[in-house]
Enzyme design. Structure first.
Site, PDB file in Angstrom:
ATOM      1  N   LYS A  44       0.876  -1.203  -0.050  1.00 35.70           N
ATOM      2  CA  LYS A  44      -0.099   0.032   0.046  1.00 35.70           C
ATOM      3  C   LYS A  44       0.664   1.361   0.098  1.00 35.70           C
ATOM      4  O   LYS A  44       0.348   2.363   0.503  1.00 35.70           O
ATOM      5  CB  LYS A  44      -0.959   0.194   1.140  1.00 35.70           C
ATOM      6  CG  LYS A  44      -1.765  -1.150   1.405  1.00 35.70           C
ATOM      7  CD  LYS A  44      -2.656  -1.808   0.215  1.00 35.70           C
ATOM      8  CE  LYS A  44      -3.414  -0.709  -0.431  1.00 35.70           C
ATOM      9  NZ  LYS A  44      -3.799  -1.476  -1.996  1.00 35.70           N
ATOM     10  N   HIS A  99       7.436  -7.159  -2.381  1.00 34.32           N
ATOM     11  CA  HIS A  99       7.161  -6.663  -0.992  1.00 34.32           C
ATOM     12  C   HIS A  99       8.049  -7.290   0.242  1.00 34.32           C
ATOM     13  O   HIS A  99       7.938  -6.995   1.350  1.00 34.32           O
ATOM     14  CB  HIS A  99       5.677  -7.046  -0.315  1.00 34.32           C
ATOM     15  CG  HIS A  99       4.800  -6.048  -1.133  1.00 34.32           C
ATOM     16  ND1 HIS A  99       4.510  -4.826  -1.466  1.00 34.32           N
ATOM     17  CD2 HIS A  99       3.298  -6.669  -1.611  1.00 34.32           C
ATOM     18  CE1 HIS A  99       3.489  -4.575  -2.023  1.00 34.32           C
ATOM     19  NE2 HIS A  99       2.839  -5.495  -2.283  1.00 34.32           N
ATOM     20  N   SER A 129      -4.765   2.941   4.304  1.00 30.34           N
ATOM     21  CA  SER A 129      -4.969   2.281   2.955  1.00 30.34           C
ATOM     22  C   SER A 129      -5.121   0.733   3.184  1.00 30.34           C
ATOM     23  O   SER A 129      -5.915   0.023   2.667  1.00 30.34           O
ATOM     24  CB  SER A 129      -3.985   2.503   2.153  1.00 30.34           C
ATOM     25  OG  SER A 129      -4.159   2.024   0.780  1.00 30.34           O
TER      26      SER A 129
END
Length: 285
Positions: A44, A99, A129
């Protein structure tokens, strides 16, 4: 509950699409090539926006590729089980998203000339988010309220672990030539200079009209309308109410959601965990 995640070396992963054996194999055996480019983020933080920009830089602003190939095929997620086999067999320079925290990243990177673009974003916005995003998926444990999610986030009991640890470890690379640090806030504030910065980093040259095309097709609105980029292709079994990957694309939305007490608590944790970094490194502070 612990069982709502796949835990690997202290980091929680979603249960769907991730396997311990693959995460381990990626770290120990995946061979990174000098011509590879990685887009690395904590979830995010604007990864999909950056992928779109980099893809458009590669095509000199021609939107054909981004409008015909799903975003996860253009820049596959290294750690997801579907992408890994594709990446191993892919010829030529690869654009790869990840990630992964620093300690789980492929060891082969550290002796390569491959490039990493790392994007950071105000963790308060990342928290909000993430809360709205994960609540709509069937991929992870669903928080019943923002208050609960706030606690999880502070403790690092969220997907891909602690924002603070992720960011701190990756920022140790920031002085290296093959590492470009960007912030979501700067991309938002001045997309054009960010695109130029990325071009310089990747050794690409764009004519002014090509740069304008990159700008045009990577705008929030254009991405929201692009079926190949807005995750509307995601199936019902993964997301219940349709996945709104591009919810707002704003900065500072956390102010609409945090209580005064939460804002103060977060500041305290931030100061503590990110001590030692120059304040100018975080444009939102």
């Amino acid at each position: 509950a612990m069982s709502d995640y796949l835990w690997f070396e202290g980091v929680p992963f979603p249960i769907i699409e991730y396997e311990k054996e693959i995460i381990e194999e990626i770290r120990n055996k995946f061979v990174i090539r000098d011509e590879d480019t990685f887009i690395l983020t904590y979830p995010k933080s604007g990864s999909n926006w950056l992928i779109e920009i980099v893809c458009l830089i590669q095509t000199k602003g021609d939107p054909n590729w981004i409008q015909s190939v799903p975003i996860w095929d253009r820049s596959p997620w290294l750690e997801s089980q579907g992408a890994y086999p594709l990446l191993i067999n892919k010829e030529g320079p690869r654009l790869i998203s990840s990630h992964l925290p620093f300690h789980l990243f492929p060891k082969s990177f550290f002796s390569s000339k491959a490039k990493i673009i790392y994007v950071i974003r105000n963790p308060r916005d990342v928290l909000v988010s993430g809360y709205f995003f994960w609540s709509k998926t069937k991929l992870v444990k669903i928080p019943e309220s923002l208050t609960t999610y706030f606690e999880w986030f502070i403790k690092g009991k969220v997907v891909f672990g602690s924002w603070f640890e992720h960011t701190r470890a990756w920022l140790s690379m920031r002085k290296r030539d093959n590492f470009l640090l960007l912030s979501y806030e700067d991309i938002k504030k001045d997309t054009k200079s960010t695109i130029k910065k990325i071009c310089d980093f990747l050794g690409k040259k764009l004519e002014p009209d090509e740069l304008d095309m990159v700008l045009k097709y990577s705008s929030f609105q254009a991405m929201k309308e692009n079926k190949m980029s807005n995750f509307s292709l995601i199936t019902e079994d993964m997301a219940t109410h349709g996945l709104d990957l591009l919810r707002k694309g704003t900065t500072g939305d956390w102010k609409n959601h945090f209580t005064v007490a939460q804002a103060e608590a977060f500041d305290k944790v931030f100061q503590e965990k990110m001590a030692g970094f120059p304040p100018g490194l975080f444009p939102w502070e």
